[in-house]
Design a protein around this motif. Sequence first.
Motif, PDB file in Angstrom:
ATOM      1  N   ASN A   1       0.819  -1.215   0.000  1.00 55.62           N
ATOM      2  CA  ASN A   1       0.000   0.000   0.000  1.00 55.62           C
ATOM      3  C   ASN A   1       0.853   1.266   0.000  1.00 55.62           C
ATOM      4  OD1 ASN A   1      -2.651  -1.151   0.017  1.00 55.62           O
ATOM      5  ND2 ASN A   1      -2.320  -1.765   2.143  1.00 55.62           N
TER       6      ASN A   1
ATOM      7  N   THR B   1      -6.518   3.757   0.246  1.00 57.74           N
ATOM      8  CA  THR B   1      -5.230   3.136   0.550  1.00 57.74           C
ATOM      9  C   THR B   1      -4.718   3.576   1.923  1.00 57.74           C
ATOM     10  OG1 THR B   1      -4.698   3.091  -1.817  1.00 57.74           O
ATOM     11  CG2 THR B   1      -2.876   2.770  -0.275  1.00 57.74           C
TER      12      THR B   1
ATOM     13  N   THR C   1      -6.594   1.662   4.510  1.00 55.70           N
ATOM     14  CA  THR C   1      -6.117   0.285   4.587  1.00 55.70           C
ATOM     15  C   THR C   1      -4.791   0.213   5.327  1.00 55.70           C
ATOM     16  OG1 THR C   1      -7.199  -0.207   2.470  1.00 55.70           O
ATOM     17  CG2 THR C   1      -5.517  -1.741   3.226  1.00 55.70           C
TER      18      THR C   1
ATOM     19  N   SER D   1      -5.348   0.403   8.993  1.00 55.72           N
ATOM     20  CA  SER D   1      -5.864  -0.876   9.485  1.00 55.72           C
ATOM     21  C   SER D   1      -4.752  -1.906   9.615  1.00 55.72           C
ATOM     22  CB  SER D   1      -6.946  -1.382   8.542  1.00 55.72           C
ATOM     23  OG  SER D   1      -7.427  -2.645   8.947  1.00 55.72           O
ATOM     24  N   ASN D   2      -3.847  -1.937   8.633  1.00 53.62           N
ATOM     25  CA  ASN D   2      -2.702  -2.851   8.696  1.00 53.62           C
ATOM     26  C   ASN D   2      -1.803  -2.544   9.885  1.00 53.62           C
ATOM     27  OD1 ASN D   2      -2.447  -2.721   5.077  1.00 53.62           O
ATOM     28  ND2 ASN D   2      -3.515  -4.224   6.354  1.00 53.62           N
TER      29      ASN D   2
END
Length: 299
Positions: free
Chosen positions: A61, A90, A93, A96-97
């Motif tokens: 990402n 992105t 995300t 979240s990662n």
Amino acid sequence: MKKRHTTIGVKIITLFAVMAVICGVLTGIIRSSITETEKIATKISDNYLDSIRNIDNVTTNYAYLSGYLNEYLLSDKDGRPAIAKKIQTTQGTLLSNLASIKENMTSDREKSTYEKLETSYNNYLTAYNNILTKIDSGAIQADDGLGKDIDNLSKDLKIRIRSVEIINTTNTARAKAQLSETSHQSTVMFIALIVILVVITAVCVFITIFAILLPTKRATRRLGVIVNDIEENKGDLTNRIPVETSDEIGRLVEGINKFIDVLQNVIREIKADAEQVKNNVGIVYGQIKAADGNIVDVS
């Protein structure tokens, strides 16, 4: 003092009790090793492998964000909203990662490494959004480039991502080694259990043969000899069966020996009475013979 006897049942129960205790202890140890193996496997699957997947997603990402930034710079105003939407997705995300990675960081070193990654990403994100704002305002044109600040922050972010990757790889390798060691211990314990069961079984058979079967067989053989001698009218009632055990077999032998004692005493008394009768008959016979002689003389 009454002699204490150990029964055959007690001997057998004791053997099986010892076997059950040893098997129970070894089974518990093996079960503990299996549980530990399951914990390590779960830790590898749920923590380390999950962290590796998330850090790979962060790398991917981040590469997308870098590409979107250049694409946003080179795009016209009509194309930028679509790119901005991709950037926003992105970035979400990525957050979240990072949150998932943080959950799997337990040691102080891991937490410190993650904090540096988070700080580096926040700095990069701030600079990234500032560049987007400047592009929208026209402060940065396509020919100007993105500047050295974002490049330096990108390099630092790559270093922090690599640090987390190293930690994940190290933890995974360490956990796999621990898993292998635990599995090896479980195998050794299982083999030991089989060997001990074989040894205990052999000991039980050995004790059964030498403590129960052989004494019984010897006592039976000796009793047979005594009975055969009695049947052939040449029995020696002074013979006794050796008492080799203190269990039911031993008590049975003791009873037989007592019976032989009683029988011997009865026969001894019968012989004594017979001898006395013989002597009395002899005396009477002598008296009768003398009386007959007297009668002859008178005639």
